[in-house]
Motif scaffolding. Structure first.
Motif, PDB file in Angstrom:
ATOM      1  N   PHE A 363      -1.053   8.427  -5.117  1.00  0.00           N
ATOM      2  CA  PHE A 363      -0.189   8.912  -4.115  1.00  0.00           C
ATOM      3  C   PHE A 363       0.251   7.484  -3.231  1.00  0.00           C
ATOM      4  N   LEU A 364      -0.661   6.685  -2.848  1.00  0.00           N
ATOM      5  CA  LEU A 364      -0.290   5.719  -2.297  1.00  0.00           C
ATOM      6  C   LEU A 364       0.170   4.600  -3.177  1.00  0.00           C
ATOM      7  N   ASP A 365      -0.151   4.484  -4.257  1.00  0.00           N
ATOM      8  CA  ASP A 365       0.330   3.398  -5.163  1.00  0.00           C
ATOM      9  C   ASP A 365       2.015   3.663  -5.553  1.00  0.00           C
ATOM     10  N   ASN A 366       2.431   4.899  -5.204  1.00  0.00           N
ATOM     11  CA  ASN A 366       3.806   5.155  -5.534  1.00  0.00           C
ATOM     12  C   ASN A 366       4.372   5.846  -4.204  1.00  0.00           C
ATOM     13  N   LEU A 367       3.902   5.308  -3.105  1.00  0.00           N
ATOM     14  CA  LEU A 367       4.535   5.772  -1.880  1.00  0.00           C
ATOM     15  C   LEU A 367       5.976   5.716  -1.828  1.00  0.00           C
ATOM     16  N   ALA A 368       6.500   4.701  -2.418  1.00  0.00           N
ATOM     17  CA  ALA A 368       8.060   4.687  -2.068  1.00  0.00           C
ATOM     18  C   ALA A 368       8.788   5.893  -2.737  1.00  0.00           C
ATOM     19  N   LEU A 369       8.204   6.493  -3.816  1.00  0.00           N
ATOM     20  CA  LEU A 369       8.751   7.668  -4.637  1.00  0.00           C
ATOM     21  C   LEU A 369       8.709   8.776  -3.531  1.00  0.00           C
ATOM     22  N   PHE A 370       7.663   8.979  -2.724  1.00  0.00           N
ATOM     23  CA  PHE A 370       7.540  10.215  -2.037  1.00  0.00           C
ATOM     24  C   PHE A 370       8.449   9.993  -0.580  1.00  0.00           C
TER      25      PHE A 370
END
Length: 381
Positions: A363-370
């Motif tokens: 989740f944190l590695d893809n935070l921008a998507l969220f």
């Protein structure tokens, strides 16, 4: 036109022999009988039609009378298309219930050239066969395009073969459409109930929408299949449905709950589970799991059953991350919205405690998507 036909028919095939026709029919009858997903069923039937009449392409179109449109997801080489029910050979076949056989599409005034123009494809010969439901109403049509034999046009035998497939397709699609309507009704019901549940705690319906989208995205990033990720997405609005039974004095209390009040609050997970636990529908069974387990914690300190680690269903572990992320960033009666750096710090600190360490890192590695999902579905405005 002849030059174009040379391009379209660069691979010249022969009509099928009877034994091969039977083999294809039996092969696809088995595939159709095991498929309930409407979109996948359309693709299977399109493949069946394409093989039976030796066409370059075949699509299965469905009629939406209430919207006066026809649509397909089963057109080989192109994306989903929605057109007017009066449009083209398909529209003519559906509205009249008649077979359409055309040798050269561009010499026929009924031909709608828009799809060819958009796709760069060239339609030559066409065969359309309508199919009916159990009441005899036309619900769609097969459309085969560009006969791949030396003659290059569809014949009476092709009409018979595709007509046979249409008879079978009508019955199969009628069942699939009814099942699809049930599933879509369930999805709509769950989202509406989720919004009702959130409104009781003075939260917006966008919370359940965001949690659903976060959950779906995290599921896909973690490698979960599309089918299961969609189940999670559509069931996640039920994660806090049990709050409908929580007293307002507790649900809307601006300060910290007492121990006794918190024990009452925790019961919403059990109540939510009990609502759906006896269902045999995959969607509602998934809703039961999410309601029951999304407050469990990786280290075993959650509720209602103190599960830990992978004892917690992955749907519960994913929804926990999605729900907490959205809750921390939203204004509630008992707190102000946190800043993003505070949220990230908390979720990082809770890795391996509250949250599945692998999932929260993903989740944190893809935070921008969220964050993009959050911004697109903001409560503002």
């Amino acid at each position: 036109m002849n030059n174009q036909k040379e391009i379209v028919y660069k691979e010249v095939l022969k009509d099928l022999q009877p034994d091969r026709i039977l083999a294809i029919i039996f092969e696809y009858m088995s595939k159709v009988s095991m498929e309930n997903d409407l979109d996948k069923l359309l693709m299977i039937l399109a493949d069946l039609g394409k093989k039976l009449v030796v066409a370059d392409r075949c699509s299965v179109w469905l009629h939406e009378p209430s919207e006066q449109t026809i649509w397909t997801v089963a057109a080989h080489g192109i994306e989903k298309i929605i057109i007017s029910q009066e449009s083209g050979f398909v529209g003519h076949s559906i509205t009249t219930g008649k077979v359409v056989v055309v040798e050269d599409a561009y010499l026929d005034e009924r031909f709608n050239q828009e799809i060819d123009i958009e796709s760069g494809y060239r339609t030559c010969s066409v065969l359309c066969i309508p199919f009916h439901n159990s009441s005899g109403a036309v619900i769609g049509t097969f459309q085969a395009i560009n006969k791949m034999t030396a003659q290059g046009i569809f014949n009476e035998k092709d009409s018979e073969m595709l007509g046979l497939a249409a008879t079978y397709a009508g019955k199969s699609l009628e069942s699939a459409i009814l099942l699809n309507e049930i599933i879509e009704t369930q999805k709509e019901m769950l989202e509406t109930l989720g919004e009702i549940g959130e409104s009781r705690s003075q939260e917006t319906g966008n919370h359940v929408k965001r949690v659903a989208l976060y959950s779906y995205l995290l599921a896909k990033l973690s490698g979960i299949s599309e089918e299961k990720a969609l189940l999670l997405k559509h069931a996640s609005p039920m994660h806090d449905i049990g709050k409908v039974a929580t007293p307002d004095s507790i649900l809307l209390k601006p300060g910290k709950l007492t121990s006794d009040e918190f024990e009452i609050m925790k019961q919403h997970a059990v109540i939510g589970y009990n609502i759906f636990k006896n269902s045999q529908r995959d969607l509602l069974r998934t809703a039961a799991i999410i309601a029951y387990e999304h407050h469990e914690k990786w280290d075993g300190t959650g509720y209602p059953n103190g599960l830990n680690g992978e004892e917690i269903h992955i749907f519960g572990r994913i929804t926990a991350i999605a729900d907490v992320f959205d809750a921390l960033g939203s204004h509630r009666v008992y707190k102000q919205a946190w800043k993003m750096e505070q949220i990230v710090a908390y979720m990082t600190e809770q890795q391996g405690k509250h949250f599945d360490p692998i999932l929260v890192q993903l989740f944190l590695d893809n935070l921008a998507l969220f964050i993009a999902i959050r911004d697109q579905h903001s409560d503002v405005g």
